[in-house]
Motif scaffolding. Structure first.
Motif, PDB file in Angstrom:
ATOM      1  N   GLY A 157       9.360  32.285 -11.398  1.00 44.10           N
ATOM      2  CA  GLY A 157      10.324  31.197 -11.550  1.00 44.10           C
ATOM      3  C   GLY A 157      11.590  31.442 -10.748  1.00 44.10           C
ATOM      4  O   GLY A 157      12.137  30.529 -10.123  1.00 44.10           O
TER       5      GLY A 157
ATOM      6  N   TYR B 169      20.667  28.493 -14.825  1.00 40.78           N
ATOM      7  CA  TYR B 169      19.234  28.679 -15.075  1.00 40.78           C
ATOM      8  C   TYR B 169      18.740  29.973 -14.436  1.00 40.78           C
ATOM      9  O   TYR B 169      17.931  30.702 -15.019  1.00 40.78           O
ATOM     10  CB  TYR B 169      18.461  27.483 -14.518  1.00 40.78           C
ATOM     11  CG  TYR B 169      16.987  27.475 -14.868  1.00 40.78           C
ATOM     12  CD1 TYR B 169      16.564  27.542 -16.192  1.00 40.78           C
ATOM     13  CD2 TYR B 169      16.017  27.392 -13.869  1.00 40.78           C
ATOM     14  CE1 TYR B 169      15.218  27.531 -16.515  1.00 40.78           C
ATOM     15  CE2 TYR B 169      14.673  27.365 -14.181  1.00 40.78           C
ATOM     16  CZ  TYR B 169      14.279  27.431 -15.504  1.00 40.78           C
ATOM     17  OH  TYR B 169      12.935  27.421 -15.815  1.00 40.78           O
TER      18      TYR B 169
ATOM     19  N   HIS C 189      16.654  23.564 -20.679  1.00 36.41           N
ATOM     20  CA  HIS C 189      15.954  23.575 -19.392  1.00 36.41           C
ATOM     21  C   HIS C 189      14.447  23.390 -19.574  1.00 36.41           C
ATOM     22  O   HIS C 189      13.676  23.681 -18.660  1.00 36.41           O
ATOM     23  CB  HIS C 189      16.203  24.905 -18.674  1.00 36.41           C
ATOM     24  CG  HIS C 189      17.636  25.174 -18.347  1.00 36.41           C
ATOM     25  ND1 HIS C 189      18.298  24.556 -17.310  1.00 36.41           N
ATOM     26  CD2 HIS C 189      18.549  25.992 -18.936  1.00 36.41           C
ATOM     27  CE1 HIS C 189      19.547  24.993 -17.260  1.00 36.41           C
ATOM     28  NE2 HIS C 189      19.726  25.863 -18.232  1.00 36.41           N
ATOM     29  N   ARG C 190      14.024  22.913 -20.751  1.00 38.15           N
ATOM     30  CA  ARG C 190      12.593  22.897 -21.058  1.00 38.15           C
ATOM     31  C   ARG C 190      11.845  21.752 -20.376  1.00 38.15           C
ATOM     32  O   ARG C 190      10.617  21.765 -20.321  1.00 38.15           O
ATOM     33  CB  ARG C 190      12.381  22.817 -22.579  1.00 38.15           C
ATOM     34  CG  ARG C 190      12.790  21.492 -23.186  1.00 38.15           C
ATOM     35  CD  ARG C 190      12.807  21.580 -24.719  1.00 38.15           C
ATOM     36  NE  ARG C 190      13.097  20.299 -25.342  1.00 38.15           N
ATOM     37  CZ  ARG C 190      14.308  19.781 -25.448  1.00 38.15           C
ATOM     38  NH1 ARG C 190      15.358  20.424 -24.964  1.00 38.15           N
ATOM     39  NH2 ARG C 190      14.494  18.607 -26.030  1.00 38.15           N
TER      40      ARG C 190
ATOM     41  N   TRP D  69       9.157  27.482 -20.379  1.00 33.79           N
ATOM     42  CA  TRP D  69       9.484  27.109 -21.759  1.00 33.79           C
ATOM     43  C   TRP D  69       8.304  27.381 -22.692  1.00 33.79           C
ATOM     44  O   TRP D  69       8.477  27.922 -23.792  1.00 33.79           O
ATOM     45  CB  TRP D  69       9.890  25.645 -21.833  1.00 33.79           C
ATOM     46  CG  TRP D  69       9.914  25.118 -23.232  1.00 33.79           C
ATOM     47  CD1 TRP D  69       9.059  24.239 -23.808  1.00 33.79           C
ATOM     48  CD2 TRP D  69      10.844  25.497 -24.276  1.00 33.79           C
ATOM     49  NE1 TRP D  69       9.381  24.030 -25.126  1.00 33.79           N
ATOM     50  CE2 TRP D  69      10.472  24.785 -25.437  1.00 33.79           C
ATOM     51  CE3 TRP D  69      11.935  26.350 -24.322  1.00 33.79           C
ATOM     52  CZ2 TRP D  69      11.167  24.915 -26.633  1.00 33.79           C
ATOM     53  CZ3 TRP D  69      12.630  26.478 -25.524  1.00 33.79           C
ATOM     54  CH2 TRP D  69      12.235  25.765 -26.653  1.00 33.79           C
TER      55      TRP D  69
ATOM     56  N   ARG E   2       9.216  24.815 -14.847  1.00 28.81           N
ATOM     57  CA  ARG E   2      10.101  24.868 -16.020  1.00 28.81           C
ATOM     58  C   ARG E   2       9.298  24.725 -17.302  1.00 28.81           C
ATOM     59  O   ARG E   2       9.598  25.366 -18.311  1.00 28.81           O
ATOM     60  CB  ARG E   2      11.182  23.792 -15.920  1.00 28.81           C
ATOM     61  CG  ARG E   2      12.149  24.035 -14.778  1.00 28.81           C
ATOM     62  CD  ARG E   2      13.473  23.349 -14.987  1.00 28.81           C
ATOM     63  NE  ARG E   2      14.392  23.639 -13.902  1.00 28.81           N
ATOM     64  CZ  ARG E   2      15.699  23.610 -14.003  1.00 28.81           C
ATOM     65  NH1 ARG E   2      16.266  23.303 -15.166  1.00 28.81           N
ATOM     66  NH2 ARG E   2      16.489  23.883 -12.984  1.00 28.81           N
TER      67      ARG E   2
END
Length: 211
Positions: free
Chosen positions: A66, A19, A135-136, A146, A142
């Motif tokens: 992030g 990620y 990874h949504r 997304w 996260r």
């Protein structure tokens, strides 16, 4: 309640190397596309391209945040998500106001540049969306990553269609309509992120209370 804080509030989750790599790739691509679309929007005279360029800039910042909070505890990631949600909402309001201002002008943007740059941006965003798809779900951070990526892909398709609409009608109204859609996506996504952050905060409070 013990003197130790909960896992949710104090301990960082195990880092996800895949990620992290995806976020780094997305950050570099979005930063590059912001420059490309910002320059193209000036040559094309397109408000929808300008809005999409600002969206790329916002996304680059989103990915950077992030990456920064990826290894931090939920409390800090939630605070970062609240900040990102507020920025997304501010972006949506700015684009909405700028769209109204441009609606009063008579300039017709260049449809060829709009569609051409829109196709390039769409290819970039679809690639990033495919990388991020699994990874949504998860916390508000996260979700915000997304949603930004999804919104970009939708906006790119809309810019391409706006270019075709400008070419067919010879007016700037398709460009204005797409900029309004981009503003709407920014505002609604900001609301989703802030709601998820509130749920994350509530979960932290319940976890701490259970201690």
């Amino acid at each position: 309640m013990s003197g130790c804080c909960s896992v949710a509030t104090c301990q960082a989750p195990p880092p996800d190397p895949s990620y992290r790599r995806i976020l780094l790739i997305a950050l570099m691509l979005n930063g590059a596309m912001f420059v490309v679309e910002a320059v193209a929007s000036l040559f094309a005279g397109s408000i929808s391209l300008q809005a999409d360029a600002l969206d790329f800039l916002g996304d680059a910042a989103n990915y950077a945040v992030g990456l920064t909070v990826l290894g931090m505890a939920v409390r800090w990631r939630t605070r970062a998500a609240i900040g990102k949600g507020l920025v997304m909402g501010t972006f949506g309001l700015y684009v909405a106001g700028n769209t109204v201002w441009h609606a009063l002008s008579d300039g017709v943007p260049r449809s060829d540049l709009m569609s051409g740059i829109g196709l390039l941006a769409l290819a970039i965003n679809v690639g990033v969306a495919l990388l991020l798809f699994r990874h949504r779900t998860g916390d508000a951070n996260r979700l915000s990553v997304w949603l930004c990526t999804r919104n970009d892909a939708i906006a790119n398709v809309a810019v391409i269609l706006a270019g075709a609409g400008v070419w067919l009608t010879g007016t700037h109204w398709p460009d204005i309509a797409v900029a309004a859609v981009i503003a709407y996506l920014g505002l609604t996504s900001a609301g989703q992120v802030l709601r998820q952050a509130r749920l994350d905060n509530r979960a932290i409070g319940l976890s701490a209370f259970a201690e």
